[in-house]
Scaffold this motif. Structure first.
Motif, mmCIF file in Angstrom:
data_model
loop_
_atom_site.group_PDB
_atom_site.id
_atom_site.type_symbol
_atom_site.label_atom_id
_atom_site.label_comp_id
_atom_site.label_asym_id
_atom_site.label_seq_id
_atom_site.Cartn_x
_atom_site.Cartn_y
_atom_site.Cartn_z
ATOM 1 N N GLN A 129 0.826 -1.210 0.000
ATOM 2 C CA GLN A 129 0.000 0.000 0.000
ATOM 3 C C GLN A 129 0.862 1.264 0.000
ATOM 4 N N TYR A 133 0.907 4.165 -2.967
ATOM 5 C CA TYR A 133 0.689 5.583 -2.661
ATOM 6 C C TYR A 133 1.837 6.428 -3.211
ATOM 7 N N PHE A 181 -12.780 8.624 -4.862
ATOM 8 C CA PHE A 181 -11.834 7.588 -5.256
ATOM 9 C C PHE A 181 -11.689 6.480 -4.214
ATOM 10 N N VAL A 182 -11.722 6.862 -2.928
ATOM 11 C CA VAL A 182 -11.502 5.873 -1.864
ATOM 12 C C VAL A 182 -12.805 5.183 -1.463
ATOM 13 N N PHE A 185 -15.186 4.572 -5.481
ATOM 14 C CA PHE A 185 -14.511 3.746 -6.490
ATOM 15 C C PHE A 185 -13.676 2.615 -5.889
ATOM 16 N N LYS A 186 -13.411 2.686 -4.579
ATOM 17 C CA LYS A 186 -12.646 1.643 -3.884
ATOM 18 C C LYS A 186 -11.227 1.477 -4.454
ATOM 19 N N TRP A 187 -10.552 2.603 -4.719
ATOM 20 C CA TRP A 187 -9.199 2.549 -5.265
ATOM 21 C C TRP A 187 -8.128 2.421 -4.186
ATOM 22 N N GLY A 188 -8.508 2.370 -2.926
ATOM 23 C CA GLY A 188 -7.536 2.214 -1.846
ATOM 24 C C GLY A 188 -6.653 3.439 -1.667
ATOM 25 N N ALA A 190 -4.072 4.334 -3.262
ATOM 26 C CA ALA A 190 -3.738 4.967 -4.542
ATOM 27 C C ALA A 190 -4.778 6.018 -4.918
ATOM 28 N N GLY A 191 -6.042 5.782 -4.554
ATOM 29 C CA GLY A 191 -7.090 6.759 -4.820
ATOM 30 C C GLY A 191 -6.859 8.055 -4.072
ATOM 31 N N TRP A 194 -4.113 9.873 -5.914
ATOM 32 C CA TRP A 194 -4.592 10.503 -7.145
ATOM 33 C C TRP A 194 -5.387 11.774 -6.855
#
Length: 465
Positions: A129, A133, A181-182, A185-188, A190-191, A194
């Motif tokens: 993770q 990031y 995003f988090v 969209f569930k991008w974790g 990285a979201g 971004w």
């Protein structure tokens, strides 16, 4: 633009600091919102991953930070001396250097962030993770450096308000995109990264549009930019000590992070949450330090050293009053602040220990920052570097190494204010010697005056300067 070479010193510094402070609060919201949303929606391992990423990011951008600090001093001194030709060359050269540096750091960061995470003993379960990031953050280096460079240029000529307006809007964008995003969209993690990069890109593009429409001398025009070797060398001489300081400081922070990592995921998450709150709390301290640097640089550039002492005393008193108030707020509401990041009781207890110990010494660090700000503004970047590095490597890290096996993570927390006290003694002693007054970068010819036509021609109307 704001000419700080005339008028009440304390008022000038306060009103110059205020927009910077508000702006930096919003800028800090970038990282804080990331951490809060990640911690609440993805858990303490994800929160620890974001926290473990910071020392690596800081390490790779530290030399560039130092260069921009040197360039900012030059910009302020040339503006104070009304040497607009050199001012324009300094700004152009800074833009060019920062562009190529951001590209280099992007590649280096993506390639080496994983090995560095393992080097500092980041727990294996959070490395994927943290790496995710960091990769996204490094992809956005051009936007981050671009915006912060333009903000530094504007502050160097006395404009601390304009960057604030773009930053407030960008922070709103960041918060909305974090949630989208988090959470949606569930991008974790990285979201969250971004969201930060996109918001920074907006700030950068908006500031370019503003400069091109408002200031001829500050104009961001790639085709007309000129690299000036003399300016580059001067900026390097001023900024290299600060860059080395930042780099060695980041190595020290990595050493501290390694000690924190040894205590496991709960302590890493607590350290991440507490340092986010600490970053907010210490912002008045850092902004008064930055403001006094601009104030000193302009007045030394204008050959008005008598104003420097008055500005220094005013800054110390104002910063001390604010530091005491902030310390009281943390003592009363610190636990509630930590709940924003995590519901875990152990994480909150560890984080509160950090906040209680560190916040009790904000007055000490505020005086140290302002004293070092005076030295840097005058062009003496060497001693603040030496003082900071000695307090970190000779005091803080050894103290943390000795105390942490005996009293746990509290030993790491106590090493921070002990290092501050040592650094303050060194900085005050050097300030009293007065040798920094001889370090001004440019020499002023008091007979040289820009007439009103020239001022308007280059984009600085009379009321602006």
């Amino acid at each position: 633009m704001k000419d700080m070479t005339k008028g009440n010193e304390g008022k000038l510094i306060f009103y110059f600091t205020l927009p910077m402070l508000i702006g930096n609060i919003f800028q800090q919201l970038y990282n804080t919102v990331d951490s809060a949303i990640v911690g609440r929606f993805l858990g303490k391992d994800a929160l620890g991953a974001v926290g473990a990423s910071f020392p690596i990011m800081f390490l790779l951008i530290s030399l560039v930070i130092g260069f921009t600090m040197g360039a900012s001093v030059l910009i302020s001194q040339y503006f104070g001396a009304k040497d607009f030709d050199k001012l324009k060359k300094t700004i152009d050269t800074t833009y060019i250097v920062i562009f190529f540096a951001s590209i280099a750091i992007t590649f280096i960061g993506i390639i080496f962030s994983g090995p560095i995470l393992r080097l500092i003993k980041t727990p294996e379960e959070i490395i994927p993770q943290a790496k995710a990031y960091l990769d996204v953050i490094f992809l956005g280096m051009i936007a981050m450096f671009g915006y912060n460079t333009i903000s530094g240029v504007l502050r160097g000529v006395g404009d601390s308000k304009t960057p604030l307006y773009f930053l407030i809007i960008a922070t709103g964008i960041n918060i909305v995109l974090d949630l989208v995003f988090v959470v949606v969209f569930k991008w974790g993690v990285a979201g969250a990264a971004w969201a930060t990069v996109i918001a920074q890109a907006f700030s950068f593009l908006a500031s370019i549009i503003y400069l091109n429409k408002s200031h001829e001398v500050l104009k961001f025009n790639i085709k007309n930019m000129v690299f000036d070797k003399e300016v580059f060398i001067k900026s390097l001489k001023l900024g290299l000590p600060s860059g080395i300081q930042q780099m060695l400081f980041s190595f020290g922070m990595m050493a501290m992070q390694t000690m924190v990592n040894n205590f496991g995921a709960d302590t890493i998450a607590a350290f991440t949450a507490a340092t986010r709150i600490d970053s907010f709390a210490s912002m008045p301290i850092m902004n008064f330090g930055a403001a006094i640097s601009t104030f000193v640089a302009q007045n030394m550039g204008a050959n008005k050293p008598e104003r420097v002492r008055k500005g220094y005393i005013s800054s110390v008193l104002m910063s001390a009053a604010i530091s005491i108030a902030v310390s009281l707020v943390i003592a009363i509401f610190g636990r509630q602040m930590l709940v924003i990041f995590s519901n875990d009781a152990n994480v909150i207890d560890i984080g509160m220990n950090y906040l209680t110990i560190v916040s009790s010494f904000y007055v000490i660090v505020s005086t140290m920052f302002i004293t070092n700000g005076v030295l840097r503004g005058a062009g003496d970047a060497i001693f603040p570097m030496i003082s900071s590095l000695l307090s970190l490597w000779i005091i803080r890290i050894p103290v943390a190494y000795i105390l942490s096996p005996k009293i746990g993570s509290n030993g790491i927390w106590w090493s921070i204010p002990i290092g501050w006290c040592f650094g303050l003694v060194l900085s005050l002693g050097y300030y009293k010697l007065g040798k920094w007054r001889e370090k001004v970068v440019i020499k002023v010819d008091s007979q040289i005056k820009a007439d009103e036509k020239d001022k308007e021609k280059i984009g600085f109307p009379e009321e602006a300067i």
